[in-house]
Design an enzyme around this catalytic site. Structure first.
Site, mmCIF file in Angstrom:
data_model
loop_
_atom_site.group_PDB
_atom_site.id
_atom_site.type_symbol
_atom_site.label_atom_id
_atom_site.label_comp_id
_atom_site.label_asym_id
_atom_site.label_seq_id
_atom_site.Cartn_x
_atom_site.Cartn_y
_atom_site.Cartn_z
ATOM 1 C CE LYS A 177 -1.993 2.717 3.006
ATOM 2 N NZ LYS A 177 -1.780 3.969 2.244
ATOM 3 N N GLY A 230 6.799 5.144 8.087
ATOM 4 C CA GLY A 230 5.959 6.315 8.307
ATOM 5 C C GLY A 230 6.262 6.918 9.666
ATOM 6 C CB SER A 231 4.583 9.524 11.580
ATOM 7 O OG SER A 231 3.293 9.001 11.685
ATOM 8 C CB THR A 232 7.104 7.776 15.959
ATOM 9 O OG1 THR A 232 8.413 7.755 15.383
ATOM 10 C CG2 THR A 232 7.132 7.051 17.290
ATOM 11 C CD GLU A 252 13.414 0.899 8.768
ATOM 12 O OE1 GLU A 252 13.847 1.846 9.444
ATOM 13 O OE2 GLU A 252 14.078 -0.112 8.516
ATOM 14 C CB CYS A 286 13.021 8.923 7.931
ATOM 15 S SG CYS A 286 14.026 7.885 6.879
ATOM 16 C CD GLU A 389 10.278 12.942 11.489
ATOM 17 O OE1 GLU A 389 9.148 12.483 11.771
ATOM 18 O OE2 GLU A 389 11.113 12.322 10.813
HETATM 19 P P1 NAD Z 1 2.121 8.667 8.274
HETATM 20 O O1 NAD Z 1 2.466 7.826 9.442
HETATM 21 O O2 NAD Z 1 1.108 9.702 8.401
HETATM 22 O O3 NAD Z 1 1.657 7.764 7.049
HETATM 23 C C1 NAD Z 1 2.421 6.633 6.641
HETATM 24 C C2 NAD Z 1 1.542 5.540 6.033
HETATM 25 O O4 NAD Z 1 0.730 5.017 7.041
HETATM 26 C C3 NAD Z 1 0.637 5.997 4.897
HETATM 27 O O5 NAD Z 1 0.716 5.025 3.844
HETATM 28 C C4 NAD Z 1 -0.732 5.987 5.528
HETATM 29 O O6 NAD Z 1 -1.724 5.664 4.598
HETATM 30 C C5 NAD Z 1 -0.583 4.891 6.557
HETATM 31 N N1 NAD Z 1 -1.489 5.042 7.715
HETATM 32 C C6 NAD Z 1 -1.896 6.191 8.289
HETATM 33 N N2 NAD Z 1 -2.738 5.922 9.318
HETATM 34 C C7 NAD Z 1 -2.857 4.581 9.382
HETATM 35 C C8 NAD Z 1 -3.567 3.696 10.226
HETATM 36 N N3 NAD Z 1 -4.336 4.137 11.223
HETATM 37 N N4 NAD Z 1 -3.452 2.372 10.001
HETATM 38 C C9 NAD Z 1 -2.655 1.908 9.030
HETATM 39 N N5 NAD Z 1 -1.963 2.684 8.182
HETATM 40 C C10 NAD Z 1 -2.048 4.014 8.369
HETATM 41 O O7 NAD Z 1 3.511 9.263 7.804
HETATM 42 P P2 NAD Z 1 3.758 10.586 6.971
HETATM 43 O O8 NAD Z 1 3.563 11.775 7.840
HETATM 44 O O9 NAD Z 1 3.069 10.472 5.682
HETATM 45 O O10 NAD Z 1 5.345 10.391 6.730
HETATM 46 C C11 NAD Z 1 6.349 11.064 7.391
HETATM 47 C C12 NAD Z 1 6.994 10.182 8.426
HETATM 48 O O11 NAD Z 1 7.583 9.004 7.864
HETATM 49 C C13 NAD Z 1 8.127 10.899 9.105
HETATM 50 O O12 NAD Z 1 7.988 10.691 10.485
HETATM 51 C C14 NAD Z 1 9.375 10.205 8.578
HETATM 52 O O13 NAD Z 1 10.486 10.293 9.416
HETATM 53 C C15 NAD Z 1 8.875 8.822 8.407
HETATM 54 N N6 NAD Z 1 9.731 8.041 7.498
HETATM 55 C C16 NAD Z 1 10.544 7.073 8.024
HETATM 56 C C17 NAD Z 1 11.405 6.348 7.196
HETATM 57 C C18 NAD Z 1 12.337 5.318 7.739
HETATM 58 O O14 NAD Z 1 12.832 4.517 6.950
HETATM 59 N N7 NAD Z 1 12.605 5.274 9.044
HETATM 60 C C19 NAD Z 1 11.395 6.595 5.824
HETATM 61 C C20 NAD Z 1 10.532 7.559 5.325
HETATM 62 C C21 NAD Z 1 9.700 8.275 6.182
#
Ligand code: NAD
Length: 489
Positions: A177, A230-232, A252, A286, A389
């Site tokens: 996804k 994605g985010s923490t 991650e 990230c 962040e």
């Molecule tokens: P986010 O957490 O809002 O979204 C990430 C993904 O999670 C999206 O595909 C979204 O559809 C999905 N998602 C959202 N809510 C969900 C739920 N309740 N259940 C299941 N899936 C859900 O992240 P963002 O704000 O779009 O991205 C930025 C973050 O990603 C930053 O914190 C960044 O540091 C992190 N990031 C980490 C890495 C790594 O490798 N450590 C790489 C890239 C980005």
């Protein structure tokens, strides 16, 4: 709604963009919702794609489950599987210009960066793991369907390959996804997956919203493993949902990575890499080294040179070869970045440079999501701008007086993804690298990444490792088979 649309990218490429869900090697309609992808440089819509509901996700998971047991995948030799992956890498390479153009358009990053950096990473990752396919001996082929509710918005295609590569090398089947902000290139990858010869159902791609499609994947009883980027905050939710059926997870997540500059460092190198470490990719990294600690004795020269580097970059749209910084990926992200700068101001910090929206000269970019690269000083360790962040081109620069203090303050964070240390003293480099609480440390550099080297975080920056041999562990299980070779006494 149709299942494809003819698009012309602003750099001249014309192509057919699939818009359906990719399930069983076919593009199929979703049951209702849609996602409209916008060009962040112009705020204009690019295309509308189907967004998966929970029922659509169930169909993709069923397809992955069936493919896992189908002889066309189950009985395929590991060597042939590796060859199929190598073919996919070749096809991505043949379509490098197109895929880089789509990611640049959809995500806002400069085309030359997508072409020169992201696509080689994506191709290299699949090619690297194609070689592992028949070298994971001593283990049985995993029997679990995979999924990845993912956020590859910063490097849409290349992040997808970080999961696909090791998952396929270990013989899994996958439901991918993509992030809702960048839904397009993964669907074009779907076409290449068919062309490479993967049996139906081995790789399924469902665009969708986190709360619907993402949540269903994370809690689906037939999904045995979730790999999430994605985010923490979202990772916490995923972990809870995955707990329902005790899923294996890789997370991650976010970071607030420190970069330490000691007085014996090569100042030019320190400025060059610390600038790149936070300002490249619009600061949407990230592992961005977003907290720079500089020894007090060299602070004023560092600040002067860093400010010059920041003010020397070209901000523009994706298609200009001189663009260093493009727009933020979404309006929400743009507003969030500017709100963080306001918070810093209200907490009493000094904005050394930047601190506002950037207004581009081109008429078509007037509504784009551009922000000025921003350097913030006079901060204390407890301010929100130092703790949280931002995920944008915003950096805080702090002074320190000795090594122990620098390490202690660098570690005073809930995150632990990357860290960098600048020094010409090799003993200090190793000492500090050992003491910093992070998954990765760069010495006299920032942001190096290679498919052969493990990537991941400690503390609240994640669980598990991606890339390298370590990345295979997340997608395989060790099984012990005890055989009685004779008559046991
Ligand atoms: P986010 O957490 O809002 O979204 C990430 C993904 O999670 C999206 O595909 C979204 O559809 C999905 N998602 C959202 N809510 C969900 C739920 N309740 N259940 C299941 N899936 C859900 O992240 P963002 O704000 O779009 O991205 C930025 C973050 O990603 C930053 O914190 C960044 O540091 C992190 N990031 C980490 C890495 C790594 O490798 N450590 C790489 C890239 C980005």
């Amino acid at each position: 709604m149709s299942l494809s649309v003819d698009l012309q990218i602003p750099n001249g490429h014309s192509y057919e963009q699939p818009t359906g869900l990719f399930i069983n090697n076919e593009f199929v309609p979703a049951t209702g919702a849609t996602i409209t992808s916008l060009d962040p440089a112009t705020d204009k819509p690019i295309a509308t794609v189907h967004a998966a509901s929970a029922e659509d996700v169930d169909k993709a998971v069923d397809a992955a489950k069936a493919a896992l047991a189908h002889p066309s995948w189950k009985l395929l030799s590991a060597t042939e599987r590796g060859q199929m992956m190598a073919r996919l890498a070749d096809l991505i390479e043949q379509n490098r210009e197109l895929l880089a153009s789509i990611d640049a358009w959809d995500n806002g990053k400069a085309y030359h960066v997508a072409y020169e950096e992201d696509l080689p990473e994506a191709i290299g990752t699949i090619r690297y793991y194609s070689g592992w396919a028949d070298k994971t001996f001593g283990q049985t082929i995993n029997t679990t369907p995979q999924n990845r509710p993912d956020h590859p918005l910063e490097l849409p295609l290349s992040m997808a390959t970080w999961k696909l590569g090791p998952a396929l090398a270990c013989g899994n089947t996958v439901v991918l996804k993509p992030a809702e902000q960048t839904p397009l290139s993964a669907l074009v990858l779907g076409k290449l997956i068919v062309e490479a010869g993967f049996p139906p159902g081995v790789i399924n791609i469902v665009n969708g919203y986190g709360r619907d499609a993402g949540a269903r994947l994370a809690s689906h009883p037939l999904v045995d493993k979730v790999a999430f980027t994605g985010s923490t905050g979202t990772a916490r939710e995923i972990m809870k949902m995955a707990a329902g059926t005790l899923k294996n997870i890789t997370l991650e997540t976010g970071g607030k990575s420190p970069l330490l500059v000691f007085p014996d460092a090569d100042l030019d190198q320190a400025v060059k890499w610390s600038h790149f470490g936070i300002m490249s990719n619009q600061g949407q990294i990230c592992t961005a080294t977003s907290r720079i600690f500089v020894h007090r004795s060299i602070l004023s020269s560092f600040l002067a040179d860093f400010k010059k580097a920041v003010e020397g970059v070209t901000i523009g749209d994706q298609w200009d070869a001189s663009t260093f910084q493009g727009p933020q990926v979404t309006r929400a992200q743009y507003e969030r970045v500017l709100a963080y700068v306001e918070t810093a101001r209200s907490e009493g910090a000094t904005i050394l440079t930047g601190g506002a929206a950037h207004v581009p000269t081109k008429a078509e970019n007037q509504n784009g999501y551009f922000v000025q690269p921003t350097v913030i000083t006079d901060v204390t360790d407890s301010m929100r701008i130092v703790k949280e962040e931002v995920f944008g081109p915003v950096v805080v620069i702090l002074a320190f007086d000795d090594e122990d203090e620098a390490i202690r303050r660098a570690n005073d964070t809930t995150y632990g993804l990357g860290a960098a240390v600048f020094t010409r003293d090799i003993e200090r480099a190793h000492r500090v690298a050992a003491e910093i609480e992070s998954g990765m440390v760069w010495v006299n550099s920032s942001q190096d990444c290679d498919p052969r080297i493990p990537f991941g975080g400690v503390k609240q920056s994640g669980i598990g490792r991606e890339l390298g041999e370590a990345g295979l562990e997340a997608y395989s299980q060790v099984k012990a088979v005890h055989v009685n070779m004779g008559t046991k006494l």
